[in-house]
Design a protein around this motif. Sequence first.
Motif, PDB file in Angstrom:
ATOM      1  N   GLY A   1       0.816  -1.211   0.000  1.00 39.14           N
ATOM      2  CA  GLY A   1       0.000   0.000   0.000  1.00 39.14           C
ATOM      3  C   GLY A   1       0.846   1.256   0.000  1.00 39.14           C
ATOM      4  N   ILE A   2       0.228   2.345  -0.497  1.00 38.70           N
ATOM      5  CA  ILE A   2       0.857   3.668  -0.484  1.00 38.70           C
ATOM      6  C   ILE A   2      -0.155   4.658   0.075  1.00 38.70           C
ATOM      7  CG2 ILE A   2       1.750   5.571  -1.891  1.00 38.70           C
ATOM      8  CD1 ILE A   2       2.833   3.486  -3.846  1.00 38.70           C
ATOM      9  N   ALA A   3       0.242   5.386   1.103  1.00 38.59           N
ATOM     10  CA  ALA A   3      -0.605   6.419   1.701  1.00 38.59           C
ATOM     11  C   ALA A   3       0.041   7.779   1.486  1.00 38.59           C
ATOM     12  CB  ALA A   3      -0.786   6.158   3.195  1.00 38.59           C
ATOM     13  N   THR A   4      -0.780   8.781   1.142  1.00 43.02           N
ATOM     14  CA  THR A   4      -0.229  10.104   0.851  1.00 43.02           C
ATOM     15  C   THR A   4      -0.622  11.168   1.884  1.00 43.02           C
ATOM     16  OG1 THR A   4      -2.117  10.613  -0.587  1.00 43.02           O
ATOM     17  CG2 THR A   4      -0.173   9.630  -1.630  1.00 43.02           C
ATOM     18  N   ASN A   5      -1.397  10.772   2.894  1.00 43.06           N
ATOM     19  CA  ASN A   5      -1.776  11.723   3.942  1.00 43.06           C
ATOM     20  C   ASN A   5      -2.062  10.966   5.245  1.00 43.06           C
ATOM     21  OD1 ASN A   5      -4.623  10.852   3.914  1.00 43.06           O
ATOM     22  ND2 ASN A   5      -4.709  11.923   1.944  1.00 43.06           N
ATOM     23  N   GLU A   6      -2.360  11.708   6.279  1.00 40.04           N
ATOM     24  CA  GLU A   6      -2.536  11.093   7.601  1.00 40.04           C
ATOM     25  C   GLU A   6      -3.703  10.124   7.638  1.00 40.04           C
ATOM     26  OE1 GLU A   6      -2.850  12.401  12.306  1.00 40.04           O
ATOM     27  OE2 GLU A   6      -3.222  13.891  10.735  1.00 40.04           O
ATOM     28  N   GLN A   7      -4.845  10.523   7.089  1.00 42.01           N
ATOM     29  CA  GLN A   7      -6.018   9.660   7.132  1.00 42.01           C
ATOM     30  C   GLN A   7      -5.767   8.339   6.396  1.00 42.01           C
ATOM     31  OE1 GLN A   7      -9.663  11.432   5.695  1.00 42.01           O
ATOM     32  NE2 GLN A   7     -10.777   9.494   5.730  1.00 42.01           N
ATOM     33  N   GLU A   8      -5.205   8.439   5.186  1.00 34.01           N
ATOM     34  CA  GLU A   8      -4.893   7.215   4.441  1.00 34.01           C
ATOM     35  C   GLU A   8      -3.887   6.357   5.203  1.00 34.01           C
ATOM     36  OE1 GLU A   8      -5.440   8.765  -0.181  1.00 34.01           O
ATOM     37  OE2 GLU A   8      -3.458   8.249   0.588  1.00 34.01           O
ATOM     38  N   GLY A   9      -2.897   7.017   5.786  1.00 36.66           N
ATOM     39  CA  GLY A   9      -1.875   6.287   6.520  1.00 36.66           C
ATOM     40  C   GLY A   9      -2.455   5.480   7.668  1.00 36.66           C
ATOM     41  N   LYS A  10      -3.326   6.111   8.450  1.00 40.06           N
ATOM     42  CA  LYS A  10      -3.918   5.420   9.601  1.00 40.06           C
ATOM     43  C   LYS A  10      -4.866   4.310   9.142  1.00 40.06           C
ATOM     44  CE  LYS A  10      -3.408   9.103  13.011  1.00 40.06           C
ATOM     45  NZ  LYS A  10      -4.082  10.032  13.943  1.00 40.06           N
ATOM     46  N   GLU A  11      -5.644   4.581   8.107  1.00 34.92           N
ATOM     47  CA  GLU A  11      -6.564   3.559   7.608  1.00 34.92           C
ATOM     48  C   GLU A  11      -5.808   2.341   7.080  1.00 34.92           C
ATOM     49  OE1 GLU A  11      -8.954   5.522   4.701  1.00 34.92           O
ATOM     50  OE2 GLU A  11     -10.299   6.433   6.192  1.00 34.92           O
ATOM     51  N   LEU A  12      -4.739   2.581   6.299  1.00 37.84           N
ATOM     52  CA  LEU A  12      -3.991   1.460   5.732  1.00 37.84           C
ATOM     53  C   LEU A  12      -3.198   0.712   6.792  1.00 37.84           C
ATOM     54  CD1 LEU A  12      -2.735   2.869   2.293  1.00 37.84           C
ATOM     55  CD2 LEU A  12      -4.654   1.332   2.758  1.00 37.84           C
ATOM     56  N   MET A  13      -2.728   1.413   7.805  1.00 35.10           N
ATOM     57  CA  MET A  13      -2.060   0.730   8.908  1.00 35.10           C
ATOM     58  C   MET A  13      -3.014  -0.256   9.575  1.00 35.10           C
ATOM     59  SD  MET A  13       1.167   1.450   9.465  1.00 35.10           S
ATOM     60  CE  MET A  13       1.216   0.734  11.101  1.00 35.10           C
ATOM     61  N   GLU A  14      -4.235   0.182   9.817  1.00 38.08           N
ATOM     62  CA  GLU A  14      -5.210  -0.657  10.512  1.00 38.08           C
ATOM     63  C   GLU A  14      -5.693  -1.812   9.649  1.00 38.08           C
ATOM     64  OE1 GLU A  14      -8.092   2.254  11.616  1.00 38.08           O
ATOM     65  OE2 GLU A  14      -6.908   3.016  13.292  1.00 38.08           O
ATOM     66  N   VAL A  15      -5.855  -1.569   8.345  1.00 29.63           N
ATOM     67  CA  VAL A  15      -6.382  -2.603   7.452  1.00 29.63           C
ATOM     68  C   VAL A  15      -5.301  -3.594   7.033  1.00 29.63           C
ATOM     69  CG1 VAL A  15      -7.390  -3.040   5.170  1.00 29.63           C
ATOM     70  CG2 VAL A  15      -8.269  -1.167   6.586  1.00 29.63           C
ATOM     71  N   LEU A  16      -4.108  -3.088   6.668  1.00 28.19           N
ATOM     72  CA  LEU A  16      -3.081  -3.932   6.072  1.00 28.19           C
ATOM     73  C   LEU A  16      -2.127  -4.563   7.080  1.00 28.19           C
ATOM     74  CD1 LEU A  16      -2.178  -1.671   2.997  1.00 28.19           C
ATOM     75  CD2 LEU A  16      -3.744  -3.628   3.076  1.00 28.19           C
ATOM     76  N   GLN A  17      -1.943  -3.928   8.238  1.00 23.64           N
ATOM     77  CA  GLN A  17      -1.036  -4.451   9.267  1.00 23.64           C
ATOM     78  C   GLN A  17       0.337  -4.817   8.676  1.00 23.64           C
ATOM     79  OE1 GLN A  17      -2.200  -5.361  12.764  1.00 23.64           O
ATOM     80  NE2 GLN A  17      -3.747  -3.876  12.206  1.00 23.64           N
ATOM     81  N   PRO A  18       1.062  -3.844   8.131  1.00 22.48           N
ATOM     82  CA  PRO A  18       2.352  -4.131   7.475  1.00 22.48           C
ATOM     83  C   PRO A  18       3.422  -4.550   8.469  1.00 22.48           C
ATOM     84  CG  PRO A  18       2.072  -1.775   7.727  1.00 22.48           C
ATOM     85  CD  PRO A  18       0.777  -2.396   8.170  1.00 22.48           C
ATOM     86  N   ASP A  19       4.487  -5.130   7.937  1.00 22.88           N
ATOM     87  CA  ASP A  19       5.660  -5.442   8.753  1.00 22.88           C
ATOM     88  C   ASP A  19       6.569  -4.232   8.879  1.00 22.88           C
ATOM     89  OD1 ASP A  19       5.053  -8.311   8.885  1.00 22.88           O
ATOM     90  OD2 ASP A  19       5.651  -8.351   6.781  1.00 22.88           O
TER      91      ASP A  19
END
Length: 241
Positions: free
Chosen positions: A34-52
């Motif tokens: 995933g790629i996030a370009t702002n705070e909201q996207e970043g937090k949403e993708l962190m919660e959904v994708l759970q990256p390493d």
Amino acid sequence: MARNIQVLIVEDDKRIAEINRRFVEKVEGYEVIGIATNEQEGKELMEVLQPDLVLLDIYFPDMNGLAFLKWIREHFTNVDIIMITAAREIDALKQAMHGGVFDYIIKPIMLDRFTETLVRYKEYYHRMHELMKGKELIGQEDIDQLIRREQTASDADDSLPKGIQPLTLEKVLAVVKQCKDGITAEEVGKRIGASRTTSRRYLEYLVSISQVTADISYGSVGRPERIYKLNNVRRGGIDGF
């Protein structure tokens, strides 16, 4: 077979984010999820994708990456972070280090430098997971191997000339070993994700210590090329890394 390390890129410049994605995926064992370009996207993708692993910038129109680093630490304790930023202030570096980042890379990214970090992180990641699976308690030797992950490279650095990094040198030599009929500097560069100039510098160093031989070959257009092969007559070298 171990799964790829899952990477989330948090970067407001889409062009730079795409460059970073391509750089990451040149290294075997990584996958950008995933790629996030702002705070909201970043937090949403962190919660959904759970990256390493998160590749995180500092400067954003709507947030400060150091604050986002703190948020990650509060909500995702098992996620690792590499800062990739134009921020050169000592205070920014200090805050990032206190936040437990694995590395701090200043833009513009140099591919060789970035690749070496990803190789180091992959070694650290898999070593940590092996320890987590195999033991409830660990000894000092396990801790030293994990925390002092750069010790071997640092020791090797002392015997190498300026501009030659041990991890890159090992990768170049591994490629040459795979190519029994020889290989050009350009081909080596493509395989390790480096420029032809960088590859040739490492290859010529290997020639200088008799690990590799170089012959001249003339291509279809008559342009001479140096073909590098593993030297079958070994007289010392880097095998002792």
